[in-house]
Motif scaffolding. Sequence first.
Motif, PDB file in Angstrom:
ATOM      1  N   SER A  88     -18.331  23.764 -16.097  1.00 38.97           N
ATOM      2  CA  SER A  88     -16.946  23.999 -15.668  1.00 38.97           C
ATOM      3  C   SER A  88     -16.285  25.097 -16.492  1.00 38.97           C
ATOM      4  O   SER A  88     -15.196  25.551 -16.156  1.00 38.97           O
ATOM      5  CB  SER A  88     -16.141  22.715 -15.826  1.00 38.97           C
ATOM      6  OG  SER A  88     -16.087  22.369 -17.204  1.00 38.97           O
ATOM      7  N   ALA A  89     -16.931  25.491 -17.580  1.00 37.83           N
ATOM      8  CA  ALA A  89     -16.363  26.479 -18.505  1.00 37.83           C
ATOM      9  C   ALA A  89     -15.014  26.034 -19.051  1.00 37.83           C
ATOM     10  O   ALA A  89     -14.142  26.844 -19.334  1.00 37.83           O
ATOM     11  CB  ALA A  89     -16.256  27.846 -17.839  1.00 37.83           C
ATOM     12  N   ARG A  90     -14.842  24.720 -19.197  1.00 36.73           N
ATOM     13  CA  ARG A  90     -13.586  24.194 -19.746  1.00 36.73           C
ATOM     14  C   ARG A  90     -13.872  23.302 -20.936  1.00 36.73           C
ATOM     15  O   ARG A  90     -14.886  22.599 -20.960  1.00 36.73           O
ATOM     16  CB  ARG A  90     -12.881  23.329 -18.700  1.00 36.73           C
ATOM     17  CG  ARG A  90     -12.133  24.120 -17.682  1.00 36.73           C
ATOM     18  CD  ARG A  90     -11.648  23.184 -16.603  1.00 36.73           C
ATOM     19  NE  ARG A  90     -11.001  23.948 -15.551  1.00 36.73           N
ATOM     20  CZ  ARG A  90      -9.738  24.359 -15.585  1.00 36.73           C
ATOM     21  NH1 ARG A  90      -8.989  24.051 -16.615  1.00 36.73           N
ATOM     22  NH2 ARG A  90      -9.221  25.064 -14.608  1.00 36.73           N
ATOM     23  N   ALA A  91     -12.928  23.276 -21.865  1.00 33.34           N
ATOM     24  CA  ALA A  91     -13.087  22.425 -23.044  1.00 33.34           C
ATOM     25  C   ALA A  91     -12.884  20.958 -22.643  1.00 33.34           C
ATOM     26  O   ALA A  91     -12.198  20.661 -21.670  1.00 33.34           O
ATOM     27  CB  ALA A  91     -12.055  22.820 -24.086  1.00 33.34           C
ATOM     28  N   LEU A  92     -13.514  20.057 -23.402  1.00 37.83           N
ATOM     29  CA  LEU A  92     -13.274  18.620 -23.221  1.00 37.83           C
ATOM     30  C   LEU A  92     -12.826  18.056 -24.561  1.00 37.83           C
ATOM     31  O   LEU A  92     -13.486  18.266 -25.579  1.00 37.83           O
ATOM     32  CB  LEU A  92     -14.561  17.912 -22.792  1.00 37.83           C
ATOM     33  CG  LEU A  92     -14.866  17.740 -21.299  1.00 37.83           C
ATOM     34  CD1 LEU A  92     -16.144  16.919 -21.142  1.00 37.83           C
ATOM     35  CD2 LEU A  92     -13.704  17.048 -20.577  1.00 37.83           C
ATOM     36  N   ASN A  93     -11.716  17.333 -24.554  1.00 33.41           N
ATOM     37  CA  ASN A  93     -11.169  16.769 -25.788  1.00 33.41           C
ATOM     38  C   ASN A  93     -11.005  15.272 -25.554  1.00 33.41           C
ATOM     39  O   ASN A  93     -10.121  14.843 -24.820  1.00 33.41           O
ATOM     40  CB  ASN A  93      -9.812  17.452 -26.074  1.00 33.41           C
ATOM     41  CG  ASN A  93      -9.178  16.937 -27.341  1.00 33.41           C
ATOM     42  OD1 ASN A  93      -9.770  16.128 -28.070  1.00 33.41           O
ATOM     43  ND2 ASN A  93      -7.955  17.407 -27.618  1.00 33.41           N
ATOM     44  N   LEU A  94     -11.903  14.459 -26.162  1.00 34.77           N
ATOM     45  CA  LEU A  94     -11.932  13.023 -25.846  1.00 34.77           C
ATOM     46  C   LEU A  94     -11.863  12.186 -27.126  1.00 34.77           C
ATOM     47  O   LEU A  94     -12.575  12.485 -28.090  1.00 34.77           O
ATOM     48  CB  LEU A  94     -13.237  12.679 -25.115  1.00 34.77           C
ATOM     49  CG  LEU A  94     -13.570  13.530 -23.870  1.00 34.77           C
ATOM     50  CD1 LEU A  94     -15.013  13.282 -23.455  1.00 34.77           C
ATOM     51  CD2 LEU A  94     -12.622  13.191 -22.732  1.00 34.77           C
ATOM     52  N   SER A  95     -11.021  11.147 -27.102  1.00 36.87           N
ATOM     53  CA  SER A  95     -10.979  10.300 -28.302  1.00 36.87           C
ATOM     54  C   SER A  95     -12.060   9.224 -28.233  1.00 36.87           C
ATOM     55  O   SER A  95     -12.483   8.690 -29.246  1.00 36.87           O
ATOM     56  CB  SER A  95      -9.596   9.693 -28.486  1.00 36.87           C
ATOM     57  OG  SER A  95      -9.165   9.120 -27.282  1.00 36.87           O
ATOM     58  N   HIS A 115     -17.233   8.537 -31.874  1.00 43.00           N
ATOM     59  CA  HIS A 115     -16.307   8.277 -30.773  1.00 43.00           C
ATOM     60  C   HIS A 115     -15.641   9.527 -30.253  1.00 43.00           C
ATOM     61  O   HIS A 115     -15.718   9.831 -29.081  1.00 43.00           O
ATOM     62  CB  HIS A 115     -15.247   7.258 -31.215  1.00 43.00           C
ATOM     63  CG  HIS A 115     -15.817   5.893 -31.317  1.00 43.00           C
ATOM     64  ND1 HIS A 115     -16.206   5.177 -30.213  1.00 43.00           N
ATOM     65  CD2 HIS A 115     -16.065   5.104 -32.398  1.00 43.00           C
ATOM     66  CE1 HIS A 115     -16.694   4.012 -30.600  1.00 43.00           C
ATOM     67  NE2 HIS A 115     -16.615   3.947 -31.923  1.00 43.00           N
ATOM     68  N   SER A 116     -14.965  10.244 -31.182  1.00 45.28           N
ATOM     69  CA  SER A 116     -14.189  11.371 -30.653  1.00 45.28           C
ATOM     70  C   SER A 116     -15.072  12.612 -30.527  1.00 45.28           C
ATOM     71  O   SER A 116     -16.028  12.810 -31.287  1.00 45.28           O
ATOM     72  CB  SER A 116     -12.966  11.654 -31.513  1.00 45.28           C
ATOM     73  OG  SER A 116     -13.244  11.361 -32.845  1.00 45.28           O
ATOM     74  N   PHE A 117     -14.701  13.415 -29.563  1.00 39.50           N
ATOM     75  CA  PHE A 117     -15.569  14.515 -29.147  1.00 39.50           C
ATOM     76  C   PHE A 117     -14.700  15.687 -28.698  1.00 39.50           C
ATOM     77  O   PHE A 117     -13.782  15.530 -27.896  1.00 39.50           O
ATOM     78  CB  PHE A 117     -16.422  14.006 -27.970  1.00 39.50           C
ATOM     79  CG  PHE A 117     -17.285  15.036 -27.298  1.00 39.50           C
ATOM     80  CD1 PHE A 117     -18.661  15.082 -27.527  1.00 39.50           C
ATOM     81  CD2 PHE A 117     -16.734  15.949 -26.401  1.00 39.50           C
ATOM     82  CE1 PHE A 117     -19.463  16.018 -26.882  1.00 39.50           C
ATOM     83  CE2 PHE A 117     -17.529  16.895 -25.765  1.00 39.50           C
ATOM     84  CZ  PHE A 117     -18.892  16.922 -26.005  1.00 39.50           C
ATOM     85  N   LEU A 118     -14.998  16.875 -29.242  1.00 34.12           N
ATOM     86  CA  LEU A 118     -14.348  18.089 -28.744  1.00 34.12           C
ATOM     87  C   LEU A 118     -15.432  19.124 -28.479  1.00 34.12           C
ATOM     88  O   LEU A 118     -16.206  19.457 -29.378  1.00 34.12           O
ATOM     89  CB  LEU A 118     -13.352  18.632 -29.781  1.00 34.12           C
ATOM     90  CG  LEU A 118     -12.790  20.031 -29.489  1.00 34.12           C
ATOM     91  CD1 LEU A 118     -11.960  20.045 -28.221  1.00 34.12           C
ATOM     92  CD2 LEU A 118     -11.935  20.521 -30.667  1.00 34.12           C
ATOM     93  N   GLY A 119     -15.514  19.572 -27.264  1.00 38.08           N
ATOM     94  CA  GLY A 119     -16.531  20.583 -26.933  1.00 38.08           C
ATOM     95  C   GLY A 119     -15.877  21.759 -26.229  1.00 38.08           C
ATOM     96  O   GLY A 119     -14.980  21.575 -25.405  1.00 38.08           O
TER      97      GLY A 119
END
Length: 758
Positions: A88-95, A115-119
């Motif tokens: 998607s060429a978009r960042a993902l910011n997940l807790s 748990h938390s993830f930023l890509g």
Amino acid sequence: MIRDMAAGPRVLLKRLRELMAEPLEPQERLDRIVRDIAANMVAEVCSLYVLRADSVLELYATVGLNPNAVHLAQLRLGQGLVGTIAASARALNLSNAQEHPAFAYLPETGEEIYHSFLGVPVLRAGRTLGVLVVQNKTMRHYRDDEIEALETTAMVIAEMIASGDIGRLSRPGLELDLSRPASFTGIAFNEGVGLGHVVLHEPRIVVTNLFNEDSGEELRRLEDSLGSLRLSIDDMLERRDVAFEGEHREVLEAYRMFANDRGWVRRLEEAIRNGLTAEAAVEKVQSDMRARMMHMTDPYLRERMSDFDDLANRLLRQLLGRGPETIAESLPKDAIIVARSMGAAELLDYPRDRLRGLVLEDGAPTSHVVIVARAMGIPVAGQMKGVVSMSENGDPIIVDGVEGAVHLRPQPDLEAAYAEKVRFRARRQELYRELRKKPSETKDGVKVDLLMNAGLAVDLPQLAEAGAAGIGLFRTELQFMVASTFPRAEAQEKLYRDVLDTARGRPVTFRTIDIGGDKVLPYFKGSAQEEENPALGWRAIRLTLDRPGLLRTQIRALLKAAGGRELKVMLPMVTELGEIAQAREIIDREVRHLSRFAHHLPTSLKLGAMIEVPSLLWQLDELMQAVDFVSVGSNDLFQFVMAADRGNTQLADRFDTLSVPFLRVLKQIADAGLRNHTPVTLCGELAGKPISAMALLGLGYRSISMSPASIGPVKAMLTELPLGELTAFLDDNLAGPAARLPMRALLQAFADDRSIPL
Ligand code: PEP
Ligand code: MG
């Protein structure tokens, strides 16, 4: 205390800059980068995945995950969180990453405890090259400035990938996506095959200076450059120039809107505050935006994207203090220009001896740049969607102007096959060069004049190279079509003089401007109303007789340029003889005017008419008496005789130019010429194909004019042709009822039986 949000990213960028400067092996450098990112962002994990040519994301470096998984763990594009980010060429910011529906567990990495993830995607020119990830055990939400910092770091990594540094770590068969071969199909615009290396016409300005020393200073530079950019756009819009009407104006309006877009400017400023130089900020923001918009299907928005791209490029040039017209000094010897679209004059700025081809994302067979490329004799393929963003300067590339295909970074076997094609064509060219020394005569000794068509100064060297007996059709309108305003009288005169100088006494036939129809001048609004049938409309001689100023200026330029030499002028699209009389009056007046001022006049002046409109067919004898010569414009004549638009690809193969009715028309013209002792030439595309050129000779034509590249093949046919036999054969087949087989097949069989190369 107000925390300086940008301090973290700035420190990180500073660290990265040091790492880039150190003499490290690529793996070591990557390992240190992920370690430093993790430390800076207080993350337990930092990993880099790189996209391979087989659409698999491979773990290239990590801190925090199992180190043994490096170069082993992999995800397909679209698989898992990492694959989703890449696709998607978009960042993902997940807790809580595990809760995300796309989460995929890779046992070899041991990542389930985080748990938390930023890509963020690793982007370059809008292409995804990989994914950069940080993870934490605790459930936390990464702040915007952290996302921004990670994106900025990803940009540095993108440069490392593009520079080939990271590619050194790939294994055979598992190369990076950036080096993936890609093929495109579109439309062939000019014959020929070219092998070479990509030169991006709008070079993606490579920003080498990524990290700023002083954000304040960079913000000022951005502000200044944006200011001049806005001014230059306003300036262009205010020039009440006809050239800027219509679509052109709309594009500029869009530019102005974007240049004042607050969101865009804010993102640029933010990137600078995070430690980038102004140029790097432009590149980063543009790349993010392009990647996101690439997935949009709305054609309007995609079109706007390319406006934005152009604007960003202009801004980069402003920042780097570069003019728009600097042609790369380090142009490779085998340059293949890749452009979204381009103006004709821009192509002429490239040195001809280094050009091997032209690839356009857009373009039409009648676009001016294509006309010029044809004149220059370089292969052109167009309508290659996506080719610009997939290409990097210096990439190996093949342009196939026969099939209408482009192969970027071709596999060795494909490259070898094409190299063989090029060698084969070169051998044939060598043969044609040899033929130049032989007289232009049929096997049974009948002399034939092989002339060439031209229209621009770039065509002229071909006169000697192709071994043409002269120029049978000089399309003067081309000079008007590649210009941005009406060429001045002096410019016209200079071109005509150069043509005659180069011809060194060989005959040249200048056709007065044939504009209108599909030959549009952007700066000249022709008809007052939209024409429903422009091909049948206000064009060519019709237009110039209504605007005699145009014709007068041109005639004067021709008369002056031909002082002391022979001048041949021919009128396009003549429909009735009165038009010839009117044109003659204008010419006579100009002659009288020049002689009154003691100008050096041509030694002789011959006036001819083109036969393109069927009405002339029923007044051939009168026509032949009214002029000094005629030339059949078979392209238009065929379109009007068959009522078949010459530019309509759906009709392209429907009607045969070698069908009996059309051959009978052509024969009537040749016979009328003979009867009236009026020289007849034919200068349409028909003259350039060996089989149809052969038919023309059989019908009685002894002078034909064609594109320079056709002279060799036509001469090869001609020297093997027993013309007496062919004349009898055609007489037999055209006089009586239609033969059992199509004429084309009969002609082909005639040639095959006698080993005539067609
Ligand atoms: C023709 O119509 O055949 C011709 C030679 O003129 P143009 O192709 O320029 O219309
Ligand atoms: Mg024509």
